[in-house]
Write a protein that holds these residues in place. Sequence first.
Motif, PDB file in Angstrom:
ATOM      1  N   ALA A 108      12.751  61.987  -9.369  1.00 17.49           N
ATOM      2  CA  ALA A 108      12.901  63.240  -8.619  1.00 17.49           C
ATOM      3  C   ALA A 108      11.640  64.091  -8.637  1.00 17.49           C
ATOM      4  N   THR A 109      10.623  63.655  -9.367  1.00 20.29           N
ATOM      5  CA  THR A 109       9.379  64.439  -9.444  1.00 20.29           C
ATOM      6  C   THR A 109       8.201  63.757  -8.760  1.00 20.29           C
ATOM      7  N   ARG A 116      11.997  61.089  -3.635  1.00 22.79           N
ATOM      8  CA  ARG A 116      12.650  62.252  -4.275  1.00 22.79           C
ATOM      9  C   ARG A 116      14.042  62.482  -3.685  1.00 22.79           C
ATOM     10  N   THR A 153       7.063  69.434  -6.618  1.00 20.24           N
ATOM     11  CA  THR A 153       7.963  68.319  -6.309  1.00 20.24           C
ATOM     12  C   THR A 153       9.256  68.402  -7.109  1.00 20.24           C
ATOM     13  N   SER A 157      13.238  69.284  -5.708  1.00 23.27           N
ATOM     14  CA  SER A 157      14.379  68.418  -6.028  1.00 23.27           C
ATOM     15  C   SER A 157      15.510  69.211  -6.677  1.00 23.27           C
TER      16      SER A 157
END
Length: 645
Positions: A108-109, A116, A153, A157
């Motif tokens: 997710a990063t 993501r 990022t 998310s």
Amino acid sequence: ARHSITLSTSKMAGADGDDSLYPIAVLIDELRNEDVQLRLNSIKKLSTIALALGVERTRTELLPFLTDTIYDEDEVLLALAEQLGNFTMLVGGPEYVHCLLPPLESLATVEETVVRDKAVESLRKISQEHSPVDLEVHFEPLVKRLASGDWFTSRTSACGLFSVCYPRVSSTVKAEIRQHFRTLCSDDTPMVRRAAASKLGEFAKVLELDYVKSDIISLFTALASDEQDSVRLLAVEACVSIATLLPQEDLETLVMPTLRQAAEDKSWRVRYMVADKFSELQKAVGPEITKNDLVPAFQNLLKDCEAEVRAAAANKVKEFCENLPEDSREQIIMTHILPCVKELVSDTNQHVKSALASVIMGLSTILGKDNTVEHLLPLFLAQLKDECPEVRLNIISNLDCVNEVIGIRQLSQSLLPAIVELAEDAKWRVRLAIIEYMPLLAGQLGVEFFDEKLNTLCMAWLIDHVYAIREAATCNLMKLVEKFGAEWAQNTIVPKVLGMANDPNYLHRMTTLFCINALSEACGQDITTKQMLPVVLKMSNDQVANVRFNVAKSLQKIGPVLDSNALQSEVKPVLEKLATDTDMDVKYFAQEAISGKLVFPPPAAETSLYVRFYRSGKPDDHAVFLSSSTVLSLIAFVVHADVLL
């Protein structure tokens, strides 16, 4: 130190001599392979590896290994993010589902947006499988870490995860989640604010009403006034969800000022979003606000200086009018909406006209017969003559709406002359466009009306001087037969088509063959054998070689439709004759039909042997000479088995 999976190819396949585990070992080795495609294939079969390892080793070895490999190609990471969303049972069920969080948190990063998004999708999915306790102990801390991450990022998310955990946590944790969301809505990075704006409506739906009024409205107002238009337009989308949550008395003070501001925003993209969501906004705010606020706003959008905004608004005309309060609907349409619609009919942008044409016919059912005849028919007529083909198609595609209101007779008197005029246009591309619409038009007008008004037109296209028109007219006939049936074709179309076989112009005689090719399957075996085949066979004596080799091609085309007796006694002798023709092209196509493309049945006595062979399953020496190419034709002959026997 990096984690590694201790199983290797030699250990899995050698120690116990169990070769069945060898493919699994290969998949594990491929996870570390330098070839991206091999790694991708192995990731896609990750569930197989997990099953082979068992739940404990999957948790202690496979997942840590995967967490350490989050530095791979984007396509590999995307596949991994998708696979992990379905891993709950492979790690031991809901009790151990939190073991999936570390690799998904890393995914997710990453920088690539699609990875993501897929990781967030998987996290949302497995969040439902956490118990309330595990959600607070494992999942909610993950959301906090993402929300306070250094890189944008992770923060983007996090925006997609607040709504899935908020309803199932304690009041204290809920307050922390609301605070994190507020922080992200005012983040320094536009991408984060954009992500927060896109999830604002979703988050509002899970909040208590008091917090919607105290927290969400202020965030909505701030995002709708953001310096970035990409953020403001997403706030418009959230407006729909927020408006449905609030009581009617609060809408005017809490939502409408911001919505009015968005409808007049300096950025056309924001105004476009308002136009695109207008019907949903209309339903959310109710009839009174619609009359007082949304009608003037809709007028302005229909007159907007940007074509994209006008097109989006034009596309909503019918829906907007349908949702108006019944007591004042007709008056609002006639006074406020119709004048704008009349201007759009002659708009300079074809996308605007096309969008309007796709919905304008629907106004006839709302306004009734008198208003349609007086006000709408002239607009339909103007659009039917528009230079843009898509505009004309959209009008013809929706003629049934008008037909229901004013009747076929009125329709034929007003719009049909324009259709006929276009069908005889000097520009062949215009004629071609009308031909393409004809099956659609025929289905809406019905067979009787079609025979009376349009049949002659369709037949005239078959002898047009442009080949593309003749070809399209042939396809048109096939679609008409599929729509009206074989009996209609036998009485109406087939006699006229076969009559063209005697035309002095060889191009028209060839058109007869093309029509027979197209119509044979739709008309069926009886009509093809008794009416069409004799004409084709007669044309084998034509003086023009082009006609003769098209006869060979036609016999090849209609062969599967004919019965076996006709193939043997009538078609085969003609093809054998054409195979000795003086013209090399005629000879080629005839020989091709005989040798491979058209298979003739053997004599009746032999056919009975084949039928017995296929029915009983017993070996038959007389059948072994059959090649694979004739097996398919044999299957067709089984249909006639009873007659032959």
